[in-house]
Design an enzyme around this catalytic site. Structure first.
Site, PDB file in Angstrom:
ATOM      1  N   HIS A 293      26.087 -46.508 -71.176  1.00  0.00           N
ATOM      2  CA  HIS A 293      26.201 -47.524 -70.128  1.00  0.00           C
ATOM      3  C   HIS A 293      26.663 -48.865 -70.712  1.00  0.00           C
ATOM      4  O   HIS A 293      26.212 -49.261 -71.783  1.00  0.00           O
ATOM      5  CB  HIS A 293      24.815 -47.675 -69.479  1.00  0.00           C
TER       6      HIS A 293
ATOM      7  N   HIS B  96      30.228 -57.852 -67.512  1.00  0.00           N
ATOM      8  CA  HIS B  96      29.432 -57.432 -66.351  1.00  0.00           C
ATOM      9  C   HIS B  96      29.209 -58.560 -65.358  1.00  0.00           C
ATOM     10  O   HIS B  96      29.407 -58.399 -64.154  1.00  0.00           O
ATOM     11  CB  HIS B  96      28.084 -56.890 -66.829  1.00  0.00           C
TER      12      HIS B  96
HETATM   13  O1  G3P Z   1      28.461 -47.778 -62.941  1.00  0.00           O
HETATM   14  C1  G3P Z   1      27.079 -47.613 -63.026  1.00  0.00           C
HETATM   15  C2  G3P Z   1      26.371 -48.917 -63.328  1.00  0.00           C
HETATM   16  O2  G3P Z   1      27.014 -49.546 -64.399  1.00  0.00           O
HETATM   17  C3  G3P Z   1      26.316 -49.826 -62.155  1.00  0.00           C
HETATM   18  O3  G3P Z   1      25.513 -50.932 -62.403  1.00  0.00           O
HETATM   19  O4  G3P Z   1      25.225 -53.331 -62.703  1.00  0.00           O
HETATM   20  O5  G3P Z   1      25.166 -51.850 -64.671  1.00  0.00           O
HETATM   21  O6  G3P Z   1      27.311 -52.279 -63.514  1.00  0.00           O
HETATM   22  P1  G3P Z   1      25.833 -52.144 -63.371  1.00  0.00           P
HETATM   23 MG    MG Z   2      28.670 -50.933 -64.594  1.00  0.00          MG
END
Ligand code: G3P
Ligand code: MG
Length: 246
Positions: free
Chosen positions: A10, A52
């Site tokens: 992630h 992000h």
């Molecule tokens: O794409 C899955 C996840 O990354 C969505 O949440 O806020 O971590 O971008 P975020």
């Molecule tokens: Mg994401």
């Protein structure tokens, strides 16, 4: 869309490296992950970059809005441990080099949905030309998915929700989506049943505990996004060893 790996690192490389950096992506590959997710936004110069938040404060030593910051200033910032904010094109090259499946999350700053989606979709189509099965575009923004469908039709698209709305099958048809992504804590069995009936893989974020992983996979989830490369490296590595990507 080829079979999905079970684990995606992630925000590039999870919590062990600065998020959304090339060091993170390298670390994910080193841990044996075969897929990474990262977030892409536009700088003030219109360059797609990995970040992000709409603001710079949390992940860099800068301040202000990403969409107000030109490249010269943005690329001079420290995004953690001496890393700089990567260009989307650099991240794509690294993913291709390591043969990582890339989940490109289009993350437009508010009010910049159209220009972000256009730039990211066009560039993704160029960067993965001939290798469209190694990239998956997703977004919380319906406008971004619509644009990705039209400008990068060969790249698979994932619907991304925190909580999946009841009309999601209509949305999936409209965007010709191939995957459904949602927050693990809001996962519902009716969604899993309908997705299963449609043959649509469900992917969950962000799964950082073994019990959560066990539970969602037992319920039928296909893949999960994790920050804990250390915790799930064994599974991701075993999967890499048994089915090399590409
Ligand atoms: O794409 C899955 C996840 O990354 C969505 O949440 O806020 O971590 O971008 P975020
Ligand atoms: Mg994401």
């Amino acid at each position: 869309m080829p079979p999905l790996p079970r684990w995606f690192a992630h925000r590039g490389g999870g919590a062990l490296a600065p998020e959304n950096t090339l060091a993170g992506i390298r670390l994910a590959a080193l841990f044996g992950f075969t897929a990474v997710e990262f977030d892409v936004m536009l700088s003030a110069s219109g360059t797609p970059v990995l970040i992000h938040d709409e603001t710079l404060e949390r992940t860099t030593n800068g301040s202000g809005l990403v969409c107000d910051t030109p490249d010269a200033s943005l690329f001079a910032l420290n995004a953690g441990k001496g890393q700089r904010i990567p260009r989307f094109s650099e991240a794509a090259a690294l993913c291709r080099q390591y043969r990582l499946l890339a989940n490109v999350e289009i993350k437009p700053a508010g009010g910049h949905e159209r220009q972000t989606a256009e730039a990211v979709s066009r560039l993704a189509a160029e960067l993965w030309l001939g290798a469209e099965n190694q990239v998956l575009i997703s977004s919380f923004s319906p406008e971004a998915l619509e644009i990705a469908r039209d400008l990068a039709p060969l790249i698979p698209r994932g619907l991304l929700f925190e909580q999946v709305p009841t009309d999601w099958p209509d949305v999936a048809r409209r965007f010709r989506a191939q995957t459904l992504h949602c927050a693990a804590r809001h996962l519902r069995d009716d969604v899993l049943a309908e997705a299963g009936a449609q043959g649509m893989p469900v992917l969950c974020y962000t799964v950082n505990a073994a019990e959560t992983a066990e539970s969602i996979f037992a319920r039928g989830v296909s893949a999960a996004f994790t920050d804990r490369l250390d915790l799930f490296a064994g599974e991701a590595g075993a999967q890499a060893a048994s089915s090399p990507p590409g």
